[in-house]
Design a protein around this motif. Structure first.
Motif, PDB file in Angstrom:
ATOM      1  N   LEU A  84     -13.826  11.783 -22.015  1.00 34.37           N
ATOM      2  CA  LEU A  84     -12.713  11.270 -22.756  1.00 34.37           C
ATOM      3  C   LEU A  84     -12.153  12.737 -23.645  1.00 34.37           C
ATOM      4  CD1 LEU A  84     -13.842   7.861 -24.295  1.00 34.37           C
ATOM      5  CD2 LEU A  84     -11.750   8.336 -23.239  1.00 34.37           C
ATOM      6  N   LYS A  85     -10.906  12.710 -23.900  1.00 35.90           N
ATOM      7  CA  LYS A  85     -10.303  13.745 -24.392  1.00 35.90           C
ATOM      8  C   LYS A  85      -9.345  13.290 -25.692  1.00 35.90           C
ATOM      9  CE  LYS A  85      -9.269  16.067 -20.098  1.00 35.90           C
ATOM     10  NZ  LYS A  85      -8.463  16.357 -19.203  1.00 35.90           N
ATOM     11  N   PRO A  86      -9.061  14.156 -26.491  1.00 35.09           N
ATOM     12  CA  PRO A  86      -8.274  13.711 -27.821  1.00 35.09           C
ATOM     13  C   PRO A  86      -6.995  13.058 -27.248  1.00 35.09           C
ATOM     14  CG  PRO A  86      -9.365  15.866 -28.383  1.00 35.09           C
ATOM     15  CD  PRO A  86      -9.473  15.570 -26.675  1.00 35.09           C
ATOM     16  N   GLU A  87      -6.345  13.329 -26.311  1.00 36.86           N
ATOM     17  CA  GLU A  87      -5.112  12.946 -26.061  1.00 36.86           C
ATOM     18  C   GLU A  87      -5.181  11.429 -25.261  1.00 36.86           C
ATOM     19  OE1 GLU A  87      -6.405  15.892 -25.292  1.00 36.86           O
ATOM     20  OE2 GLU A  87      -5.943  16.522 -22.912  1.00 36.86           O
ATOM     21  N   ASP A  88      -6.557  11.150 -25.303  1.00 41.96           N
ATOM     22  CA  ASP A  88      -6.572   9.601 -24.652  1.00 41.96           C
ATOM     23  C   ASP A  88      -6.826   8.760 -25.909  1.00 41.96           C
ATOM     24  OD1 ASP A  88      -9.107  11.062 -22.274  1.00 41.96           O
ATOM     25  OD2 ASP A  88      -7.080  10.081 -21.907  1.00 41.96           O
ATOM     26  N   THR A  89      -6.380   9.037 -27.135  1.00 41.53           N
ATOM     27  CA  THR A  89      -6.501   8.322 -28.382  1.00 41.53           C
ATOM     28  C   THR A  89      -5.367   7.528 -28.386  1.00 41.53           C
ATOM     29  OG1 THR A  89      -7.714   9.946 -29.599  1.00 41.53           O
ATOM     30  CG2 THR A  89      -6.099   8.362 -30.706  1.00 41.53           C
ATOM     31  N   ALA A  90      -5.365   6.328 -28.471  1.00 40.47           N
ATOM     32  CA  ALA A  90      -4.236   5.117 -28.305  1.00 40.47           C
ATOM     33  C   ALA A  90      -4.778   3.961 -28.465  1.00 40.47           C
ATOM     34  CB  ALA A  90      -3.727   5.399 -27.020  1.00 40.47           C
ATOM     35  N   VAL A  91      -3.952   2.940 -28.632  1.00 41.96           N
ATOM     36  CA  VAL A  91      -4.510   1.437 -28.650  1.00 41.96           C
ATOM     37  C   VAL A  91      -4.360   1.133 -27.058  1.00 41.96           C
ATOM     38  CG1 VAL A  91      -3.779  -0.805 -29.373  1.00 41.96           C
ATOM     39  CG2 VAL A  91      -3.467   1.061 -31.029  1.00 41.96           C
ATOM     40  N   TYR A  92      -5.518   0.562 -26.691  1.00 42.37           N
ATOM     41  CA  TYR A  92      -5.403   0.155 -25.342  1.00 42.37           C
ATOM     42  C   TYR A  92      -5.303  -1.048 -25.144  1.00 42.37           C
ATOM     43  CZ  TYR A  92      -7.199   4.796 -24.015  1.00 42.37           C
ATOM     44  OH  TYR A  92      -6.729   6.149 -23.394  1.00 42.37           O
ATOM     45  N   TYR A  93      -4.309  -1.726 -24.293  1.00 45.42           N
ATOM     46  CA  TYR A  93      -3.978  -3.089 -24.009  1.00 45.42           C
ATOM     47  C   TYR A  93      -4.439  -3.692 -22.455  1.00 45.42           C
ATOM     48  CZ  TYR A  93      -0.851  -2.465 -28.311  1.00 45.42           C
ATOM     49  OH  TYR A  93      -0.569  -2.299 -29.400  1.00 45.42           O
ATOM     50  N   CYS A  94      -4.982  -4.854 -22.701  1.00 43.96           N
ATOM     51  CA  CYS A  94      -5.147  -5.287 -21.167  1.00 43.96           C
ATOM     52  C   CYS A  94      -4.013  -6.116 -20.863  1.00 43.96           C
ATOM     53  CB  CYS A  94      -6.517  -5.998 -21.238  1.00 43.96           C
ATOM     54  SG  CYS A  94      -6.824  -7.174 -22.557  1.00 43.96           S
ATOM     55  N   CYS A  95      -3.916  -6.493 -19.552  1.00 38.69           N
ATOM     56  CA  CYS A  95      -2.773  -7.250 -18.952  1.00 38.69           C
ATOM     57  C   CYS A  95      -3.213  -7.858 -18.020  1.00 38.69           C
ATOM     58  CB  CYS A  95      -1.517  -6.282 -18.567  1.00 38.69           C
ATOM     59  SG  CYS A  95      -0.278  -6.975 -17.963  1.00 38.69           S
ATOM     60  N   ALA A  96      -2.965  -9.184 -17.639  1.00 35.83           N
ATOM     61  CA  ALA A  96      -3.109  -9.732 -16.404  1.00 35.83           C
ATOM     62  C   ALA A  96      -1.850 -10.613 -15.875  1.00 35.83           C
ATOM     63  CB  ALA A  96      -4.263 -10.728 -16.847  1.00 35.83           C
ATOM     64  N   LYS A  97      -1.715 -10.588 -14.700  1.00 36.79           N
ATOM     65  CA  LYS A  97      -0.726 -11.397 -14.082  1.00 36.79           C
ATOM     66  C   LYS A  97      -1.512 -12.649 -13.248  1.00 36.79           C
ATOM     67  CE  LYS A  97       2.757  -9.436 -12.186  1.00 36.79           C
ATOM     68  NZ  LYS A  97       3.798  -8.761 -11.190  1.00 36.79           N
ATOM     69  N   SER A  98      -1.303 -13.677 -13.685  1.00 37.08           N
ATOM     70  CA  SER A  98      -1.978 -15.035 -13.318  1.00 37.08           C
ATOM     71  C   SER A  98      -0.809 -16.218 -13.182  1.00 37.08           C
ATOM     72  CB  SER A  98      -3.099 -15.189 -14.527  1.00 37.08           C
ATOM     73  OG  SER A  98      -2.267 -15.552 -15.577  1.00 37.08           O
ATOM     74  N   THR A  99      -1.655 -17.324 -12.527  1.00 30.74           N
ATOM     75  CA  THR A  99      -0.948 -18.517 -12.318  1.00 30.74           C
ATOM     76  C   THR A  99      -1.696 -19.639 -12.827  1.00 30.74           C
ATOM     77  OG1 THR A  99      -1.921 -18.747 -10.082  1.00 30.74           O
ATOM     78  CG2 THR A  99       0.040 -17.691 -10.113  1.00 30.74           C
ATOM     79  N   THR A 100      -0.978 -20.604 -13.161  1.00 26.80           N
ATOM     80  CA  THR A 100      -1.776 -21.934 -13.766  1.00 26.80           C
ATOM     81  C   THR A 100      -1.624 -22.900 -12.836  1.00 26.80           C
ATOM     82  OG1 THR A 100       0.289 -22.544 -14.588  1.00 26.80           O
ATOM     83  CG2 THR A 100      -1.174 -21.402 -16.141  1.00 26.80           C
ATOM     84  N   GLY A 101      -1.289 -22.760 -11.484  1.00 22.08           N
ATOM     85  CA  GLY A 101      -1.377 -23.900 -10.340  1.00 22.08           C
ATOM     86  C   GLY A 101      -1.087 -23.129  -9.111  1.00 22.08           C
ATOM     87  N   PRO A 102      -1.355 -23.694  -8.184  1.00 18.34           N
ATOM     88  CA  PRO A 102      -1.108 -23.300  -6.767  1.00 18.34           C
ATOM     89  C   PRO A 102       0.374 -22.957  -6.350  1.00 18.34           C
ATOM     90  CG  PRO A 102      -1.729 -25.433  -6.535  1.00 18.34           C
ATOM     91  CD  PRO A 102      -1.705 -25.106  -7.945  1.00 18.34           C
ATOM     92  N   VAL A 103       1.441 -23.657  -7.138  1.00 16.57           N
ATOM     93  CA  VAL A 103       2.729 -23.279  -6.614  1.00 16.57           C
ATOM     94  C   VAL A 103       3.749 -22.687  -7.864  1.00 16.57           C
ATOM     95  CG1 VAL A 103       2.845 -24.941  -5.034  1.00 16.57           C
ATOM     96  CG2 VAL A 103       3.712 -25.495  -7.407  1.00 16.57           C
ATOM     97  N   ASP A 104       2.930 -22.065  -8.973  1.00 19.32           N
ATOM     98  CA  ASP A 104       3.491 -21.696 -10.040  1.00 19.32           C
ATOM     99  C   ASP A 104       3.686 -20.186  -9.981  1.00 19.32           C
ATOM    100  OD1 ASP A 104       1.453 -23.777 -12.642  1.00 19.32           O
ATOM    101  OD2 ASP A 104       3.277 -24.016 -11.316  1.00 19.32           O
ATOM    102  N   ALA A 105       4.692 -19.765 -10.478  1.00 18.94           N
ATOM    103  CA  ALA A 105       5.138 -18.385 -10.241  1.00 18.94           C
ATOM    104  C   ALA A 105       4.213 -17.538 -11.454  1.00 18.94           C
ATOM    105  CB  ALA A 105       6.522 -18.006 -10.930  1.00 18.94           C
ATOM    106  N   PRO A 106       3.813 -16.526 -11.110  1.00 15.05           N
ATOM    107  CA  PRO A 106       2.770 -15.740 -11.830  1.00 15.05           C
ATOM    108  C   PRO A 106       3.452 -15.130 -13.138  1.00 15.05           C
ATOM    109  CG  PRO A 106       3.574 -14.193 -10.044  1.00 15.05           C
ATOM    110  CD  PRO A 106       4.077 -15.674  -9.830  1.00 15.05           C
ATOM    111  N   THR A 107       2.928 -15.331 -14.304  1.00 14.78           N
ATOM    112  CA  THR A 107       3.172 -14.672 -15.567  1.00 14.78           C
ATOM    113  C   THR A 107       2.390 -13.667 -16.123  1.00 14.78           C
ATOM    114  OG1 THR A 107       2.144 -16.408 -16.673  1.00 14.78           O
ATOM    115  CG2 THR A 107       4.237 -17.050 -15.971  1.00 14.78           C
ATOM    116  N   ARG A 108       2.804 -12.763 -16.823  1.00 15.97           N
ATOM    117  CA  ARG A 108       2.073 -11.536 -17.241  1.00 15.97           C
ATOM    118  C   ARG A 108       1.884 -11.891 -18.870  1.00 15.97           C
ATOM    119  NH1 ARG A 108       4.165  -5.557 -17.267  1.00 15.97           N
ATOM    120  NH2 ARG A 108       3.508  -5.535 -15.084  1.00 15.97           N
ATOM    121  N   THR A 109       0.488 -11.726 -19.195  1.00 17.05           N
ATOM    122  CA  THR A 109      -0.017 -11.997 -20.405  1.00 17.05           C
ATOM    123  C   THR A 109      -0.902 -10.530 -20.832  1.00 17.05           C
ATOM    124  OG1 THR A 109      -0.530 -14.071 -19.993  1.00 17.05           O
ATOM    125  CG2 THR A 109      -1.507 -13.323 -21.879  1.00 17.05           C
ATOM    126  N   TRP A 110      -0.576 -10.197 -22.257  1.00 16.07           N
ATOM    127  CA  TRP A 110      -1.145  -9.187 -22.650  1.00 16.07           C
ATOM    128  C   TRP A 110      -2.323  -9.372 -23.800  1.00 16.07           C
ATOM    129  CZ3 TRP A 110       0.263  -4.399 -21.337  1.00 16.07           C
ATOM    130  CH2 TRP A 110       1.437  -4.253 -20.717  1.00 16.07           C
TER     131      TRP A 110
END
Length: 120
Positions: A84-110
């Motif tokens: 790791l380097k000092p320039e890696d300092t940040a707030v890190y956010y995870c993200c997922a693109k998922s569906t809630t059903g077999p025909v649902d469009a994917p949505t992004r969650t943070w």
């Protein structure tokens, strides 16, 4: 869908940290999972992503130092950060693109973000 990130902290330059992010809720499938980071006054930037098929993408600044992986049985994505380097300092956010059903469009969650601070 909710994302819970953990693993941030303070580390010296050259050190390592491992971030985890677990997805929960009404999940049918998770397609792409990833990590982004943001520093004050700057836009959120991509760090790494991984698809359900295992294809990965990294920002040039972290290639060779960070590794993204996922455990689909636990709906969890990991980011192993090394040298790791000092320039890696940040707030890190995870993200997922998922569906809630077999025909649902994917949505992004943070996720809520986890602070990574690298001291020189």
């Amino acid at each position: 869908v909710q994302l819970q990130a953990s693993g941030g902290g303070l580390v010296q330059a050259g050190g390592s940290l491992r971030l985890s992010c677990a997805a929960s809720g009404n999940i049918h499938s998770i397609q792409t999972m990833g990590w982004y980071r943001q520093t004050p006054g700057k836009q959120r930037e991509l760090v790494a992503t991984i698809t359900s098929g295992g294809s990965v993408e990294y920002a040039d600044s972290v290639k060779g130092r960070f590794e993204i992986s996922r455990d689909d049985a636990k709906n969890t994505v990991f980011l192993q950060m090394s040298n790791l380097k000092p320039e890696d300092t940040a707030v890190y956010y995870c993200c997922a693109k998922s569906t809630t059903g077999p025909v649902d469009a994917p949505t992004r969650t943070w996720g809520q973000g986890t602070q990574v601070t690298v001291s020189s």
